[in-house]
Design a protein around this motif. Structure first.
Motif, mmCIF file in Angstrom:
data_model
loop_
_atom_site.group_PDB
_atom_site.id
_atom_site.type_symbol
_atom_site.label_atom_id
_atom_site.label_comp_id
_atom_site.label_asym_id
_atom_site.label_seq_id
_atom_site.Cartn_x
_atom_site.Cartn_y
_atom_site.Cartn_z
ATOM 1 N N UNK A 18 -28.870 13.536 -18.764
ATOM 2 C CA UNK A 18 -28.075 14.450 -17.932
ATOM 3 C C UNK A 18 -28.009 13.953 -16.495
ATOM 4 N N UNK A 19 -29.148 13.513 -15.984
ATOM 5 C CA UNK A 19 -29.170 12.981 -14.620
ATOM 6 C C UNK A 19 -28.265 11.761 -14.499
ATOM 7 N N UNK A 20 -28.317 10.898 -15.506
ATOM 8 C CA UNK A 20 -27.491 9.691 -15.473
ATOM 9 C C UNK A 20 -26.011 10.058 -15.468
ATOM 10 N N UNK A 21 -25.647 11.050 -16.262
ATOM 11 C CA UNK A 21 -24.254 11.509 -16.296
ATOM 12 C C UNK A 21 -23.833 12.058 -14.935
ATOM 13 N N UNK A 22 -24.718 12.828 -14.314
ATOM 14 C CA UNK A 22 -24.403 13.396 -12.993
ATOM 15 C C UNK A 22 -24.289 12.306 -11.935
ATOM 16 N N UNK A 23 -25.138 11.298 -12.043
ATOM 17 C CA UNK A 23 -25.080 10.178 -11.094
ATOM 18 C C UNK A 23 -23.759 9.428 -11.240
ATOM 19 N N UNK A 24 -23.334 9.227 -12.476
ATOM 20 C CA UNK A 24 -22.059 8.539 -12.729
ATOM 21 C C UNK A 24 -20.902 9.338 -12.129
ATOM 22 N N UNK A 25 -20.958 10.658 -12.274
ATOM 23 C CA UNK A 25 -19.900 11.506 -11.702
ATOM 24 C C UNK A 25 -19.891 11.414 -10.182
ATOM 25 N N UNK A 26 -21.070 11.380 -9.592
ATOM 26 C CA UNK A 26 -21.165 11.219 -8.134
ATOM 27 C C UNK A 26 -20.541 9.892 -7.721
ATOM 28 N N UNK A 27 -20.840 8.851 -8.486
ATOM 29 C CA UNK A 27 -20.307 7.528 -8.162
ATOM 30 C C UNK A 27 -18.780 7.503 -8.246
ATOM 31 N N UNK A 28 -18.221 8.208 -9.227
ATOM 32 C CA UNK A 28 -16.760 8.270 -9.350
ATOM 33 C C UNK A 28 -16.146 8.947 -8.127
ATOM 34 N N UNK A 29 -16.812 9.985 -7.639
ATOM 35 C CA UNK A 29 -16.308 10.690 -6.459
ATOM 36 C C UNK A 29 -16.406 9.794 -5.222
ATOM 37 N N UNK A 30 -17.477 9.010 -5.153
ATOM 38 C CA UNK A 30 -17.631 8.065 -4.037
ATOM 39 C C UNK A 30 -16.494 7.047 -4.049
ATOM 40 N N UNK A 75 -16.630 5.393 7.583
ATOM 41 C CA UNK A 75 -16.713 6.116 6.318
ATOM 42 C C UNK A 75 -16.941 5.151 5.156
ATOM 43 N N UNK A 76 -16.266 4.018 5.182
ATOM 44 C CA UNK A 76 -16.473 3.024 4.118
ATOM 45 C C UNK A 76 -17.911 2.523 4.128
ATOM 46 N N UNK A 77 -18.447 2.287 5.317
ATOM 47 C CA UNK A 77 -19.842 1.835 5.416
ATOM 48 C C UNK A 77 -20.797 2.907 4.896
ATOM 49 N N UNK A 78 -20.468 4.153 5.186
ATOM 50 C CA UNK A 78 -21.282 5.261 4.683
ATOM 51 C C UNK A 78 -21.261 5.296 3.161
ATOM 52 N N UNK A 79 -20.095 5.064 2.580
ATOM 53 C CA UNK A 79 -19.970 5.073 1.123
ATOM 54 C C UNK A 79 -20.695 3.878 0.492
ATOM 55 N N UNK A 80 -20.737 2.762 1.210
ATOM 56 C CA UNK A 80 -21.487 1.601 0.718
ATOM 57 C C UNK A 80 -22.971 1.946 0.616
ATOM 58 N N UNK A 81 -23.476 2.660 1.619
ATOM 59 C CA UNK A 81 -24.879 3.096 1.593
ATOM 60 C C UNK A 81 -25.130 4.029 0.413
ATOM 61 N N UNK A 82 -24.195 4.931 0.174
ATOM 62 C CA UNK A 82 -24.321 5.839 -0.965
ATOM 63 C C UNK A 82 -24.316 5.064 -2.281
ATOM 64 N N UNK A 83 -23.459 4.071 -2.360
ATOM 65 C CA UNK A 83 -23.358 3.277 -3.589
ATOM 66 C C UNK A 83 -24.656 2.532 -3.876
ATOM 67 N N UNK A 84 -25.294 2.024 -2.824
ATOM 68 C CA UNK A 84 -26.583 1.340 -3.019
ATOM 69 C C UNK A 84 -27.616 2.305 -3.606
ATOM 70 N N UNK A 85 -27.650 3.511 -3.069
ATOM 71 C CA UNK A 85 -28.590 4.512 -3.579
ATOM 72 C C UNK A 85 -28.268 4.864 -5.029
ATOM 73 N N UNK A 86 -26.985 4.946 -5.334
ATOM 74 C CA UNK A 86 -26.564 5.239 -6.711
ATOM 75 C C UNK A 86 -27.056 4.147 -7.658
ATOM 76 N N UNK A 87 -26.891 2.897 -7.261
ATOM 77 C CA UNK A 87 -27.328 1.780 -8.109
ATOM 78 C C UNK A 87 -28.837 1.839 -8.341
ATOM 79 N N UNK A 88 -29.586 2.162 -7.286
ATOM 80 C CA UNK A 88 -31.044 2.271 -7.426
ATOM 81 C C UNK A 88 -31.412 3.412 -8.376
ATOM 82 N N UNK A 89 -30.700 4.522 -8.255
ATOM 83 C CA UNK A 89 -30.975 5.667 -9.124
ATOM 84 C C UNK A 89 -30.642 5.354 -10.580
ATOM 85 N N UNK A 90 -29.525 4.687 -10.796
ATOM 86 C CA UNK A 90 -29.141 4.319 -12.166
ATOM 87 C C UNK A 90 -30.225 3.440 -12.790
ATOM 88 N N UNK A 91 -30.737 2.497 -12.006
ATOM 89 C CA UNK A 91 -31.783 1.606 -12.513
ATOM 90 C C UNK A 91 -33.036 2.393 -12.889
#
Length: 210
Positions: A18-30, A75-91
């Motif tokens: 469930x967490x992985x699914x929610x993380x993927x949805x967050x990434x799509x919004x990013x 804003x793009x730089x902010x989203x890059x930071x979010x994406x890094x966190x997303x990748x770490x969470x997915x791992x």
């Protein structure tokens, strides 16, 4: 619930999935926000060009358009930071999924060989690893939420710039209509980003309702 409790209860796979699914949805919004940020950059460049054509009457509009371009970059730089966190969470969550399956096998082995000191030692070590991973995931979750909040504050600034550009457009003399149309588009795009970030903030991954 710690990861070891999660695993031990047999809910590790479903909870992590469930967490992985929610993380993927967050990434799509990013990704949507990143796409819109690029759009703002292009719009800002066009607006700067239009302001130059309008001359002195659109000096303020030109300055604000340039600030909106800077905003899109931030804003793009902010989203890059979010994406890094997303990748770490997915791992991390992917490892939880893998370990949950292994733990199911381990529990069956324990049931057949109860009281085995070696197996008890392995169980203790695995639980310690699970707890350590749970702490990392919890920390990443907090960092991601804080980063989303920071991005939301940045977008509030973008909204102020867009509305200010709309005001300045009215002083554009013969170009007022064209400048007004551009500033209206800025306002709409910033609202689109604000909506996406609100979806992120309400994600069930952060305990929200979305």
């Amino acid at each position: 619930m710690t990861t070891s409790q999660w695993h031990g209860s047999g809910n590790g796979t479903s909870g992590a999935a469930l967490d992985l699914l929610r993380i993927v949805r967050i990434n799509e919004e990013i990704k949507r926000v990143v796409a819109v940020a690029f759009k703002i950059n292009i719009m800002a460049l066009n607006a700067i060009f239009l302001a130059k054509r309008a001359g002195n009457a659109a000096l303020g509009f030109g300055v604000l358009s340039n600030e909106l371009r800077v905003f899109s970059k931030d804003l793009r730089e902010s989203m890059i930071s979010l994406t890094r966190l997303i990748h770490d969470l997915v791992a991390e969550v992917s490892v939880v999924l893998q370990e949950s399956r292994q733990d199911a096998l381990f529990r069956r082995t324990l049931a057949q060989c109860s009281g085995n000191p070696m197996l008890d030692s392995v169980l203790e070590r695995r639980n310690a690893q699970h707890d350590s991973r749970a702490q990392r995931i919890s920390g990443l979750r907090r960092s991601l939420r804080l980063a989303v909040d920071d991005a939301a504050r940045l977008v509030e600034l973008g909204g102020v710039l867009a509305k200010s550009a709309k005001i300045e457009a009215a002083y554009g003399a013969g170009f007022a209509s064209s400048l007004g149309q551009v500033s209206g588009e800025f306002d709409g795009v910033v609202e689109e980003i604000r909506s996406s970030l609100e979806i992120l903030r309400r994600s069930k991954f952060f305990g929200g309702s979305a």
